[in-house]
Design a protein around this motif. Structure first.
Motif, short mmCIF file in Angstrom:
data_model
loop_
_atom_site.label_atom_id
_atom_site.label_comp_id
_atom_site.label_asym_id
_atom_site.label_seq_id
_atom_site.Cartn_x
_atom_site.Cartn_y
_atom_site.Cartn_z
N GLY A 21 0.88 -1.08 -0.05
CA GLY A 21 -0.09 0.15 0.05
C GLY A 21 0.70 1.43 -0.15
O GLY A 21 0.58 2.31 -0.71
N ASP A 22 1.84 1.40 0.63
CA ASP A 22 2.84 2.57 0.92
C ASP A 22 3.50 2.52 -0.50
O ASP A 22 3.63 3.60 -0.98
N ILE A 23 4.20 1.69 -1.15
CA ILE A 23 4.69 1.54 -2.31
C ILE A 23 3.85 2.07 -3.53
O ILE A 23 4.27 2.81 -4.24
N MET A 24 2.60 1.70 -3.31
CA MET A 24 1.54 2.07 -4.45
C MET A 24 1.33 3.44 -4.44
O MET A 24 1.01 4.18 -5.31
N ASP A 25 1.11 3.98 -3.23
CA ASP A 25 0.92 5.54 -3.13
C ASP A 25 2.21 6.41 -3.93
O ASP A 25 1.78 7.35 -4.52
N SER A 85 1.80 7.96 -7.64
CA SER A 85 1.52 9.35 -7.08
C SER A 85 0.20 9.74 -6.82
O SER A 85 -0.30 10.71 -7.16
N ARG A 86 -0.31 8.85 -5.90
CA ARG A 86 -1.71 9.03 -5.47
C ARG A 86 -1.81 8.62 -3.87
O ARG A 86 -0.68 8.21 -3.26
N ASP A 87 -2.85 9.21 -3.34
CA ASP A 87 -2.75 9.02 -1.73
C ASP A 87 -4.01 7.90 -1.44
O ASP A 87 -4.83 7.76 -2.06
N GLU A 88 -3.33 7.08 -0.55
CA GLU A 88 -4.45 6.05 -0.04
C GLU A 88 -4.99 4.92 -1.06
O GLU A 88 -6.10 4.76 -1.37
N VAL A 89 -4.29 4.58 -1.74
CA VAL A 89 -4.36 3.53 -3.06
C VAL A 89 -5.13 2.47 -2.48
O VAL A 89 -6.11 1.96 -2.85
#
Length: 168
Positions: A118-122, A126-130
């Protein structure tokens, strides 16, 4: 019918509400009792079962549902995986797994350093709370499949099994 979902993540709660529209759906933040980032089908499934078992004890007569996302290796590629578990009041356990999609090598490298997906995906998207929105599945399918849809599919399989076996 009372269902308790083992997460405060809105994508997981909405998936259960969608598939059990007649139920009183509550949520409780319970630990998976596995790694923060599960790294196999076995560990991801175990996390879902652990969450569901804790939730079914929240209130008398309730069904517990646990939904867990993880990753797994197939040969030298890393795949997204997800599991769900439904536990009845009399301790019957039903499990199901859903969609899988290969993840980029650079994500595998970051996961190996101990960073959660989840942290990697944000950062990656370049998005928040993916993890609370489209999920990695949404990013890598260009929003053709959302995290909620992925978990809804798993919950459909759980409900179908439960209905089939409870009628026998």
């Amino acid at each position: 019918m009372k269902i308790v979902v083992g997460s405060k993540n809105p994508t997981k709660i909405k998936a259960v509400q969608e598939i059990f529209p007649e139920a009183d759906v509550a949520s409780k933040d319970v630990p998976s009792k596995v790694s923060a980032q599960p790294f196999s089908d076995i560990e991801t499934r175990e996390g879902a079962i652990n969450r569901a078992k804790q939730c079914k004890d929240v209130s008398s007569g309730s069904i517990g549902i646990g939904l867990e996302g993880g990753v797994m290796h197939v040969e030298d590629e890393l795949y997204l995986c997800n599991w769900g578990a439904l536990v009845t009041e009399d301790e019957q356990v039903f499990t199901a797994s859903g969609a899988r999609i290969v993840l980029p090598k650079e994500i595998d490298e970051e996961l190996q350093r101990g960073i959660e997906l989840g942290d990697i995906m944000d950062h990656y998207a370049s998005r928040d709370e993916v993890r609370k929105k489209e999920g990695a599945i949404g990013i890598f399918t260009k929003d053709r499949i959302s995290r909620q849809e992925m978990f809804s599919h798993v919950v459909k399989m759980l409900r179908g099994q439960w209905e089939y076996w409870s009628k026998e």
